[in-house]
Design a protein around this motif. Structure first.
Motif: not given
Length: 303
Positions: A88-92, A165-171, A173-175, A256-265
């Motif tokens: 989460t901090f990395k994305f932030c 096709p490039i796989e990492w464009l979708l789904f 960290d980049f997307s 991909i995991a994040s704190i908000g995602k964990i709370i939602q799950v």
């Protein structure tokens, strides 16, 4: 001979005016208490409850907080909670840096390179056009572009730039990062642009007359005078990204995991006390970040 001066009037407000001010503030205070303080108190209270597969068990226990950091004392391997917070901090951090650069560049162009106020308003409104649709629609619009058979991959393959096709464009960290920047750059543009429009243009002329280069003027004049807008925009972006779970889920392909995602799950599995404990920890971390940012500049004084 000088005549004695009349005593200055007292600065103490009249009791009637003071009471009227309290009555005027009462509706907003009541709304703030009902829709913010009461729900927050309930979340904190539920975070200390116990639960099973069928029901919540009111009480007082630190079981939920202990479960969150279970295994974090092991130095051999990082626990899941710390890994999730680091993700989460990395994305932030990445989203904050990109939106800061883009927001500052766009604001600088609008404030100092567009002379007509009407054109400034028009271009500023154009920046808000993405907000005319929902966040989900804006995120989904990237799928036909970045997918394996999307327009970007088809164009790269057709041009011979890649063999497959490039796989990492979708789904990936980049997307996720791309969607965050697309969604939240405007939250950085607005406060920085507002700060830049309040800068006295004579200061820039004085710096230019003193022989300062464009970069020196930017760094020593514009940036310090825009620090309030930068801090406000940073607070907006950081707090939103820290708690976001929709963008991470949609653009990360639920991988991909994040704190908000964990709370939602946890909420979807009816683990409300555990989700509440995670929410309290997240709130505490976000408040510490906001406190650190507000130490850099007194926002109330600058506004």
């Amino acid at each position: 001979m000088s005549t004695p001066s009349a005593p200055l009037p007292s600065a103490t407000p009249a009791p009637g005016r003071s009471l009227s001010a309290w009555w005027q503030a009462t509706p907003l205070t009541a709304v703030f208490a009902v829709f913010f303080l009461v729900p927050l108190a309930l979340i904190i209270m539920v975070s200390f409850w116990d639960f099973n597969e069928y029901e919540l068990l009111p009480g007082f226990t630190f079981k939920n907080y202990i479960a969150i950091f279970d295994g974090c004392g092991n130095t051999a391997e990082m626990c899941t909670t710390l890994k999730t917070y680091l993700s989460t901090f990395k994305f932030c951090l990445v989203v904050w840096l990109i939106t800061l650069v883009l927001g500052f560049a766009v604001s600088y162009f609008l404030a100092f390179h567009i002379r007509s106020s009407g054109m400034q308003t028009l271009l500023f409104v154009l920046c808000t056009i993405p907000f005319w649709t929902s966040n989900v629609i804006r995120m989904i619009s990237w799928v036909p572009l970045l997918g394996r058979n999307g327009l970007v991959n088809q164009g790269l393959v057709s041009a011979g730039l890649v063999d497959q096709p490039i796989e990492w464009l979708l789904f990936s960290d980049f997307s996720v990062t791309l969607a965050f920047v697309h969604l939240y750059t405007m939250f950085m543009i607005v406060p920085i642009f507002n700060s830049m429009m309040r800068i006295d243009r004579s200061l820039l002329e004085a710096a230019n007359d003193s022989g300062a280069t464009g970069w020196q003027t930017l760094w020593n004049v514009v940036v310090p005078l825009c620090r309030t807008g930068i801090i406000i925009g940073s607070i907006f972006v950081i707090t939103i990204v820290m708690g976001d779970f929709v963008t991470v889920g949609v653009m990360g392909g639920q991988q991909i995991a994040s704190i908000g995602k964990i709370i939602q799950v946890q909420t979807s599995y009816l683990q409300f006390p555990l989700a509440a404990a995670n929410a309290v920890i997240l709130l505490a971390i976000v408040l510490m970040i906001i406190w650190a940012l507000t130490r850099l500049v007194d926002i109330r004084k600058e506004l």
